[in-house]
Write a protein that holds these residues in place. Structure first.
Motif, PDB file in Angstrom:
ATOM      1  N   VAL A   1     -10.251  -5.145  -0.276  1.00 30.25           N
ATOM      2  CA  VAL A   1      -9.339  -5.570   0.785  1.00 30.25           C
ATOM      3  C   VAL A   1     -10.174  -6.120   1.940  1.00 30.25           C
ATOM      4  O   VAL A   1     -11.052  -5.438   2.470  1.00 30.25           O
TER       5      VAL A   1
ATOM      6  N   GLU B   1       0.227  -1.966  -7.536  1.00 28.14           N
ATOM      7  CA  GLU B   1      -1.058  -2.430  -8.062  1.00 28.14           C
ATOM      8  C   GLU B   1      -0.843  -3.759  -8.787  1.00 28.14           C
ATOM      9  O   GLU B   1       0.276  -4.133  -9.110  1.00 28.14           O
TER      10      GLU B   1
ATOM     11  N   ARG C   1      -5.574   4.884   1.266  1.00 29.00           N
ATOM     12  CA  ARG C   1      -5.733   5.073  -0.172  1.00 29.00           C
ATOM     13  C   ARG C   1      -6.566   3.940  -0.754  1.00 29.00           C
ATOM     14  O   ARG C   1      -6.258   2.774  -0.554  1.00 29.00           O
TER      15      ARG C   1
ATOM     16  N   PHE D   1       0.839  -1.204   0.000  1.00 30.26           N
ATOM     17  CA  PHE D   1       0.000   0.000   0.000  1.00 30.26           C
ATOM     18  C   PHE D   1       0.872   1.251   0.000  1.00 30.26           C
ATOM     19  O   PHE D   1       0.600   2.203  -0.717  1.00 30.26           O
TER      20      PHE D   1
ATOM     21  N   GLN E   1       2.312   1.999  -3.271  1.00 25.06           N
ATOM     22  CA  GLN E   1       1.269   2.152  -4.283  1.00 25.06           C
ATOM     23  C   GLN E   1       1.398   1.091  -5.383  1.00 25.06           C
ATOM     24  O   GLN E   1       1.246   1.375  -6.562  1.00 25.06           O
TER      25      GLN E   1
ATOM     26  N   GLN F   1      -7.966   1.199  -3.175  1.00 31.01           N
ATOM     27  CA  GLN F   1      -7.270   0.287  -4.079  1.00 31.01           C
ATOM     28  C   GLN F   1      -8.176  -0.064  -5.253  1.00 31.01           C
ATOM     29  O   GLN F   1      -9.380   0.186  -5.222  1.00 31.01           O
ATOM     30  N   THR F   2      -7.611  -0.691  -6.255  1.00 29.91           N
ATOM     31  CA  THR F   2      -8.402  -1.150  -7.403  1.00 29.91           C
ATOM     32  C   THR F   2      -9.004  -2.523  -7.147  1.00 29.91           C
ATOM     33  O   THR F   2      -9.633  -3.093  -8.015  1.00 29.91           O
TER      34      THR F   2
ATOM     35  N   TYR G   1      -4.610   2.491   6.448  1.00 26.95           N
ATOM     36  CA  TYR G   1      -5.235   2.211   5.154  1.00 26.95           C
ATOM     37  C   TYR G   1      -5.867   3.518   4.691  1.00 26.95           C
ATOM     38  O   TYR G   1      -6.970   3.854   5.090  1.00 26.95           O
TER      39      TYR G   1
END
Length: 82
Positions: A46, A21, A40, A16, A19, A42-43, A38
């Motif tokens: 989680v 991915e 940001r 994380f 960053q 995410q795509t 936590y």
């Protein structure tokens, strides 16, 4: 392609912070330690898991979302948490 992956919490926190991915990941399961940050989105989804390390059992599980308090989730089906 990777759809679902499990990472220890410290490794996930490192990913994380960097960053990192993954192009096909849909769900990241984490556990083994308290999630400390936590911040940001995410795509991928989680899911934070919690349970006794000695038995490698997931007792609680819950989705982690940005802007909400960090938690250990709720009990799995047909179980209670005391």
């Amino acid at each position: 392609p990777l759809d679902v992956c499990f990472l220890p919490t410290p490794v996930a926190e490192y990913a994380f912070s960097r960053q990192l991915e993954h192009p096909t990941l849909r769900t990241l399961l984490i556990g083994g330690d308290r999630l400390r940050t936590y911040s940001r989105a995410q795509t991928f989804e989680v899911i934070n898991n919690y349970g006794p390390t000695e038995a490698t059992v997931v007792a609680t599980s819950g989705r982690v979302e940005v802007g909400r308090s960090l938690h250990i989730g709720g009990p799995i089906a047909n179980a209670r948490v005391y």
